[in-house]
Motif scaffolding. Structure first.
Motif, PDB file in Angstrom:
ATOM      1  N   ARG A 110       0.839  -1.216   0.000  1.00 40.66           N
ATOM      2  CA  ARG A 110       0.000   0.000   0.000  1.00 40.66           C
ATOM      3  C   ARG A 110       0.865   1.253   0.000  1.00 40.66           C
ATOM      4  O   ARG A 110       0.570   2.220  -0.705  1.00 40.66           O
ATOM      5  N   ASN A 111       1.933   1.233   0.777  1.00 44.36           N
ATOM      6  CA  ASN A 111       2.842   2.385   0.792  1.00 44.36           C
ATOM      7  C   ASN A 111       3.469   2.607  -0.577  1.00 44.36           C
ATOM      8  O   ASN A 111       3.589   3.740  -1.033  1.00 44.36           O
ATOM      9  N   LEU A 112       3.871   1.523  -1.237  1.00 44.00           N
ATOM     10  CA  LEU A 112       4.442   1.644  -2.582  1.00 44.00           C
ATOM     11  C   LEU A 112       3.417   2.246  -3.539  1.00 44.00           C
ATOM     12  O   LEU A 112       3.737   3.163  -4.299  1.00 44.00           O
ATOM     13  N   GLU A 113       2.194   1.738  -3.511  1.00 44.70           N
ATOM     14  CA  GLU A 113       1.146   2.235  -4.399  1.00 44.70           C
ATOM     15  C   GLU A 113       0.866   3.721  -4.142  1.00 44.70           C
ATOM     16  O   GLU A 113       0.682   4.491  -5.080  1.00 44.70           O
ATOM     17  N   LYS A 114       0.835   4.095  -2.868  1.00 40.51           N
ATOM     18  CA  LYS A 114       0.603   5.493  -2.495  1.00 40.51           C
ATOM     19  C   LYS A 114       1.673   6.389  -3.122  1.00 40.51           C
ATOM     20  O   LYS A 114       1.374   7.445  -3.676  1.00 40.51           O
ATOM     21  N   VAL A 115       2.910   5.954  -3.060  1.00 38.59           N
ATOM     22  CA  VAL A 115       4.013   6.746  -3.606  1.00 38.59           C
ATOM     23  C   VAL A 115       3.956   6.760  -5.132  1.00 38.59           C
ATOM     24  O   VAL A 115       4.148   7.805  -5.756  1.00 38.59           O
ATOM     25  N   PHE A 116       3.674   5.615  -5.753  1.00 37.78           N
ATOM     26  CA  PHE A 116       3.616   5.553  -7.217  1.00 37.78           C
ATOM     27  C   PHE A 116       2.533   6.465  -7.776  1.00 37.78           C
ATOM     28  O   PHE A 116       2.652   6.957  -8.891  1.00 37.78           O
ATOM     29  N   GLN A 117       1.483   6.716  -7.009  1.00 40.67           N
ATOM     30  CA  GLN A 117       0.381   7.564  -7.469  1.00 40.67           C
ATOM     31  C   GLN A 117       0.618   9.041  -7.186  1.00 40.67           C
ATOM     32  O   GLN A 117      -0.181   9.879  -7.589  1.00 40.67           O
ATOM     33  N   SER A 118       1.693   9.351  -6.504  1.00 43.60           N
ATOM     34  CA  SER A 118       1.957  10.751  -6.166  1.00 43.60           C
ATOM     35  C   SER A 118       2.982  11.344  -7.130  1.00 43.60           C
ATOM     36  O   SER A 118       3.793  10.628  -7.710  1.00 43.60           O
ATOM     37  N   PRO A 119       2.944  12.663  -7.303  1.00 45.40           N
ATOM     38  CA  PRO A 119       3.937  13.293  -8.181  1.00 45.40           C
ATOM     39  C   PRO A 119       5.316  13.280  -7.513  1.00 45.40           C
ATOM     40  O   PRO A 119       5.433  13.120  -6.313  1.00 45.40           O
ATOM     41  N   GLY A 120       6.332  13.445  -8.324  1.00 46.53           N
ATOM     42  CA  GLY A 120       7.688  13.532  -7.795  1.00 46.53           C
ATOM     43  C   GLY A 120       8.678  12.792  -8.667  1.00 46.53           C
ATOM     44  O   GLY A 120       8.308  11.998  -9.532  1.00 46.53           O
ATOM     45  N   THR A 121       9.931  13.060  -8.419  1.00 44.34           N
ATOM     46  CA  THR A 121      11.005  12.390  -9.153  1.00 44.34           C
ATOM     47  C   THR A 121      11.215  11.003  -8.561  1.00 44.34           C
ATOM     48  O   THR A 121      10.796  10.729  -7.423  1.00 44.34           O
ATOM     49  N   PRO A 122      11.878  10.113  -9.286  1.00 41.28           N
ATOM     50  CA  PRO A 122      12.177   8.792  -8.721  1.00 41.28           C
ATOM     51  C   PRO A 122      12.954   8.876  -7.407  1.00 41.28           C
ATOM     52  O   PRO A 122      12.668   8.115  -6.469  1.00 41.28           O
ATOM     53  N   LEU A 123      13.879   9.805  -7.305  1.00 38.15           N
ATOM     54  CA  LEU A 123      14.640   9.961  -6.065  1.00 38.15           C
ATOM     55  C   LEU A 123      13.726  10.402  -4.912  1.00 38.15           C
ATOM     56  O   LEU A 123      13.839   9.894  -3.792  1.00 38.15           O
ATOM     57  N   GLU A 124      12.798  11.304  -5.210  1.00 38.58           N
ATOM     58  CA  GLU A 124      11.819  11.707  -4.196  1.00 38.58           C
ATOM     59  C   GLU A 124      10.921  10.543  -3.804  1.00 38.58           C
ATOM     60  O   GLU A 124      10.567  10.387  -2.639  1.00 38.58           O
ATOM     61  N   HIS A 125      10.565   9.713  -4.787  1.00 39.51           N
ATOM     62  CA  HIS A 125       9.750   8.530  -4.496  1.00 39.51           C
ATOM     63  C   HIS A 125      10.499   7.557  -3.588  1.00 39.51           C
ATOM     64  O   HIS A 125       9.913   7.007  -2.645  1.00 39.51           O
ATOM     65  N   LEU A 126      11.772   7.329  -3.857  1.00 41.63           N
ATOM     66  CA  LEU A 126      12.560   6.433  -3.000  1.00 41.63           C
ATOM     67  C   LEU A 126      12.588   6.951  -1.562  1.00 41.63           C
ATOM     68  O   LEU A 126      12.407   6.179  -0.615  1.00 41.63           O
ATOM     69  N   LYS A 127      12.800   8.236  -1.415  1.00 41.42           N
ATOM     70  CA  LYS A 127      12.851   8.828  -0.063  1.00 41.42           C
ATOM     71  C   LYS A 127      11.499   8.680   0.621  1.00 41.42           C
ATOM     72  O   LYS A 127      11.423   8.356   1.812  1.00 41.42           O
ATOM     73  N   ARG A 128      10.444   8.915  -0.107  1.00 40.39           N
ATOM     74  CA  ARG A 128       9.091   8.805   0.476  1.00 40.39           C
ATOM     75  C   ARG A 128       8.807   7.363   0.895  1.00 40.39           C
ATOM     76  O   ARG A 128       8.261   7.125   1.967  1.00 40.39           O
ATOM     77  N   ILE A 129       9.171   6.400   0.064  1.00 35.51           N
ATOM     78  CA  ILE A 129       8.979   4.983   0.413  1.00 35.51           C
ATOM     79  C   ILE A 129       9.769   4.651   1.672  1.00 35.51           C
ATOM     80  O   ILE A 129       9.269   3.992   2.584  1.00 35.51           O
ATOM     81  N   TYR A 130      11.001   5.104   1.719  1.00 39.18           N
ATOM     82  CA  TYR A 130      11.867   4.870   2.868  1.00 39.18           C
ATOM     83  C   TYR A 130      11.228   5.440   4.138  1.00 39.18           C
ATOM     84  O   TYR A 130      11.142   4.771   5.171  1.00 39.18           O
ATOM     85  N   TRP A 170      19.464   8.090   5.383  1.00 40.65           N
ATOM     86  CA  TRP A 170      18.980   8.395   4.030  1.00 40.65           C
ATOM     87  C   TRP A 170      19.808   9.510   3.384  1.00 40.65           C
ATOM     88  O   TRP A 170      20.169   9.423   2.223  1.00 40.65           O
ATOM     89  N   ARG A 171      20.096  10.553   4.143  1.00 39.83           N
ATOM     90  CA  ARG A 171      20.851  11.681   3.580  1.00 39.83           C
ATOM     91  C   ARG A 171      22.190  11.207   3.020  1.00 39.83           C
ATOM     92  O   ARG A 171      22.608  11.636   1.945  1.00 39.83           O
ATOM     93  N   ASN A 172      22.867  10.334   3.721  1.00 38.94           N
ATOM     94  CA  ASN A 172      24.134   9.781   3.220  1.00 38.94           C
ATOM     95  C   ASN A 172      23.915   8.956   1.957  1.00 38.94           C
ATOM     96  O   ASN A 172      24.651   9.074   0.982  1.00 38.94           O
ATOM     97  N   PHE A 173      22.907   8.106   1.994  1.00 36.63           N
ATOM     98  CA  PHE A 173      22.593   7.241   0.858  1.00 36.63           C
ATOM     99  C   PHE A 173      22.268   8.077  -0.376  1.00 36.63           C
ATOM    100  O   PHE A 173      22.789   7.835  -1.472  1.00 36.63           O
ATOM    101  N   GLU A 174      21.422   9.091  -0.188  1.00 35.31           N
ATOM    102  CA  GLU A 174      21.042   9.952  -1.308  1.00 35.31           C
ATOM    103  C   GLU A 174      22.270  10.652  -1.891  1.00 35.31           C
ATOM    104  O   GLU A 174      22.413  10.759  -3.112  1.00 35.31           O
ATOM    105  N   HIS A 175      23.147  11.097  -1.029  1.00 40.61           N
ATOM    106  CA  HIS A 175      24.377  11.752  -1.483  1.00 40.61           C
ATOM    107  C   HIS A 175      25.208  10.796  -2.350  1.00 40.61           C
ATOM    108  O   HIS A 175      25.829  11.219  -3.331  1.00 40.61           O
ATOM    109  N   CYS A 176      25.196   9.529  -1.998  1.00 39.83           N
ATOM    110  CA  CYS A 176      25.990   8.538  -2.740  1.00 39.83           C
ATOM    111  C   CYS A 176      25.397   8.189  -4.111  1.00 39.83           C
ATOM    112  O   CYS A 176      26.137   7.908  -5.046  1.00 39.83           O
ATOM    113  N   ILE A 177      24.062   8.180  -4.214  1.00 35.18           N
ATOM    114  CA  ILE A 177      23.460   7.730  -5.473  1.00 35.18           C
ATOM    115  C   ILE A 177      23.015   8.868  -6.386  1.00 35.18           C
ATOM    116  O   ILE A 177      22.806   8.653  -7.579  1.00 35.18           O
TER     117      ILE A 177
END
Length: 189
Positions: free
Chosen positions: A52-72, A170-177
């Motif tokens: 359900r969390n994945l579906e919620k994020v997939f239906q929302s606007p945003g970049t893939p990186l923003e989606h990953l952060k939201r899922i996390y 997450w901030r470290n991970f995002e910086h790396c990818i």
């Protein structure tokens, strides 16, 4: 999950469940044959919550990186609201007990990982995530960050904010990818 959170999986009994939900143990047996069926349904509901969390994020606007952060972030919130999940997932019951439970959790993690990989690939295609990042490794790293943070939180008696601690990682991970886009300076004519 509340009983597991308070007493652990080994102390989860049908009598305790019946008492917690306010029904007779006999009535509980009309719905479930035994404790293992209750645990299988619990694992299924955990997987449903994550989906359900994945579906919620997939239906929302945003970049893939923003989606990953939201899922996390949603994952951390989901666990924080259900303290019994880490005690169940890291329990002896799962790791060397019921093989069907172990397989169900393993398959849930794999399906979750595949969804995360697809988001990483979309991020790479959009230029948001570094092309040299392996999508599978990035997805598994995310899951690993979640697991280690959740394990520390559980072992620490739920004594700190899971989301706050997790977002530090997450901030470290995002910086790396994250693809670093540098603008070229204007040339002088």
């Amino acid at each position: 999950l509340k009983i597991i959170s308070e007493k652990g999986v080994s102390n989860l009994t049908t009598a305790a469940i019946a008492e917690k939900v306010g029904m007779s143990e006999a009535n509980l047996y009309r719905h479930f044959a035994n404790k293992e069926e209750v645990l299988l349904e619990t694992v299924e509901r955990i997987g449903s919550g994550l989906r359900r969390n994945l579906e919620k994020v997939f239906q929302s606007p945003g970049t893939p990186l923003e989606h990953l952060k939201r899922i996390y972030s949603l994952h951390l919130t989901f666990i924080e609201e259900n303290e019994g999940i880490p005690r169940l997932v890291f329990s002896e019951e799962i790791h060397s007990g019921n093989k069907e439970l172990k397989t169900k959790i393993f398959n849930t993690i794999n399906a979750y990982s595949v969804k995360l990989e697809s988001i990483v690939r979309k991020g790479q295609a959009a230029g948001d995530i570094k092309k040299e990042i392996d999508p599978r490794s990035a997805a598994l790293t995310m899951i690993g960050m979640l697991q280690v943070t959740i394990l520390r939180w559980s072992l620490g008696g739920f004594s700190f904010s899971l989301e706050k601690e997790g977002l530090n990682l997450w901030r470290n991970f995002e910086h790396c990818i994250k693809q670093n886009i540098t603008k070229k300076p204007n040339s002088v004519r």
